[in-house]
Design an enzyme around this catalytic site. Structure first.
Site, PDB file in Angstrom:
ATOM      1  N   ASP A   9      10.431   1.879 -15.570  1.00  0.00           N
ATOM      2  CA  ASP A   9      11.837   1.742 -15.154  1.00  0.00           C
ATOM      3  C   ASP A   9      12.706   1.794 -16.411  1.00  0.00           C
ATOM      4  O   ASP A   9      12.523   1.016 -17.337  1.00  0.00           O
ATOM      5  CB  ASP A   9      12.022   0.412 -14.419  1.00  0.00           C
ATOM      6  N   ASP A 105      15.503   6.845 -12.139  1.00  0.00           N
ATOM      7  CA  ASP A 105      15.073   6.170 -13.374  1.00  0.00           C
ATOM      8  C   ASP A 105      13.762   5.404 -13.242  1.00  0.00           C
ATOM      9  O   ASP A 105      13.414   4.627 -14.116  1.00  0.00           O
ATOM     10  CB  ASP A 105      16.192   5.255 -13.886  1.00  0.00           C
ATOM     11  N   GLU A 106      13.037   5.628 -12.171  1.00  0.00           N
ATOM     12  CA  GLU A 106      11.917   4.742 -11.859  1.00  0.00           C
ATOM     13  C   GLU A 106      10.781   5.522 -11.204  1.00  0.00           C
ATOM     14  O   GLU A 106      11.032   6.341 -10.327  1.00  0.00           O
ATOM     15  CB  GLU A 106      12.477   3.761 -10.841  1.00  0.00           C
TER      16      GLU A 106
END
Ligand code: DCP
Ligand code: MG
Length: 361
Positions: A9, A105-106
């Site tokens: 993350d 983002d993960e």
């Protein structure tokens, strides 16, 4: 076989990119999204400097400016975030093809059989975070464990720019000590119900029979039974395409008046609209879900002429569908909105919901 799962993350993702690309923002409290005059709009994220003032995602920019008058409000550049997301994914793909993105983002990575034969998931996570730092000038945090549930919790434990390993021998003790609020997928209403039943930690859940958990929590009870024992067999699913985006809320007290329901629908529509925006998606079909006090669930859908990601359109359609469902004398315990039938599918990355409606099964 014990799997090796990594959850990565990015740290303050949008804000870190803005600080990287605009040196004048470095070391300063900034937020991305909202309006500089503090009029409408909510903040998508805040730099860690801004978080010291209590500023958080989904807060209005007005509130952010109250907490910290010198905060810089930056306009989002989604195309840049999307490009960076692709660059991160390319770094992941050096180690494994089993990559399941959850949002820009993960992502989850299954590195049980990594491409380079490194073997140690800790070393792979370190190498990925180094590559992200050196090649992209950004920092990421990682969680490393034996399943998705634990990897996801672990990535949050040493943020920013850190990593946490929960190895097989620690799983049992870790789950026993974990407060139920921290259970990924347990929303505030479920957590309150668990507390009222005396279930405060994983250890408390572990003492219950599976049948009893199912009686209280429906099919989620099966999941809680297993996860309290550290068992989560969900595979890392590459190429999972997002088909719909949904948000819903269970109310602490059943609602009976339309006047009470509309503000709740507005909050839910806001969440859906924000997720659509974040994932660059527009959908044509709006569905409203209504769960009554007796647990009966109905859904009502309508397809629009044009795909939308606009809060106003989603809300108005949802209210019309709710009114059309005939609410006389009914008590409503949950409302939800789903947007589906996306235009240009395959464009956006995947995102699962959070809170009460996370798909755990
Ligand atoms: N985002 C958003 N609205 C939210 C939450 C997040 O638009 N309510 C966007 C902005 C974030 C990005 O998604 O930069 C990633 O979300 P995260 O929850 O991972 O938050 P950050 O990466 O910003 O911070 P953290 O360091 O806590 O992961
Ligand atoms: Mg993040």
């Amino acid at each position: 076989m014990v799997r090796k799962i990594i959850h990565i993350d990015m740290d303050a993702f949008y804000a870190s990119i803005e600080q990287r690309d605009n040196p004048e923002y470095r070391g300063k409290p900034i937020v991305v999204g909202g309006s500089p005059e503090g009029r409408g709009g909510v903040v998508a994220t805040a730099s860690y400097e801004a978080r010291k003032f209590g500023i958080r995602s989904a807060m209005t920019s007005k509130k952010a400016l109250e907490l910290c008058p010198e905060v810089v409000v930056v306009r989002p550049r989604f195309d840049v975030y999307k490009t960076v997301s692709g660059q991160i994914r390319e770094i992941f793909s050096r180690y494994t093809d089993l990559i399941e993105p959850l949002s820009l983002d993960e992502a989850f990575l299954d590195v049980s059989f990594d491409k380079q034969g490194i073997g140690s998931a800790i070393d792979i996570a370190t190498a990925i975070r180094c590559a992200i730092r050196e090649e992209l000038g950004l920092t990421a945090s990682a969680g490393i464990s034996v399943n998705k549930f634990l990897a996801k919790i672990a990535s949050d434990m040493n943020k920013p720019d850190g990593q946490t390993f929960i190895g097989p021998s620690r799983v049992e003790a870790f789950m026993e000590a974990l407060p139920v609020e921290k259970f990924f997928g347990v929303g505030k209403v479920t957590a309150a119900k668990m507390r009222s039943l005396g279930l405060l930690t994983g250890a408390d859940i572990k003492k219950k029979e599976e049948a009893e958990l199912v009686r209280h929590f429906g099919k989620a009870g099966h999941f809680y039974y297993k996860i309290a024992r550290g068992i989560d067999e969900r595979p890392v699913q590459p190429d999972r395409e997002i088909k719909s985006l949904a948000a819903e809320d269970t109310f602490p007290v059943d609602l009976t008046l339309l006047d009470e329901m509309v503000p709740e629908l507005e909050k839910i529509a806001g969440t859906v609209a924000q997720r659509l925006g974040r994932n660059r998606l527009k959908g044509r079909t709006i569905t409203v879900k209504i769960k009554y006090a007796d647990f009966r669930v109905i859904t009502r859908s309508r397809s629009l002429v044009r795909a939308t990601d606009e809060l106003g359109v989603i809300l108005q359609t949802a209210v019309e569908l709710l009114v059309g469902s005939g609410l006389e004398e009914k008590k409503v315990r949950l409302l939800g909105i789903t947007v589906s039938n996306f235009e240009g599918v395959g464009e956006g990355p995947m995102e699962v919901g959070d809170g009460d409606q996370l798909e755990l099964f």
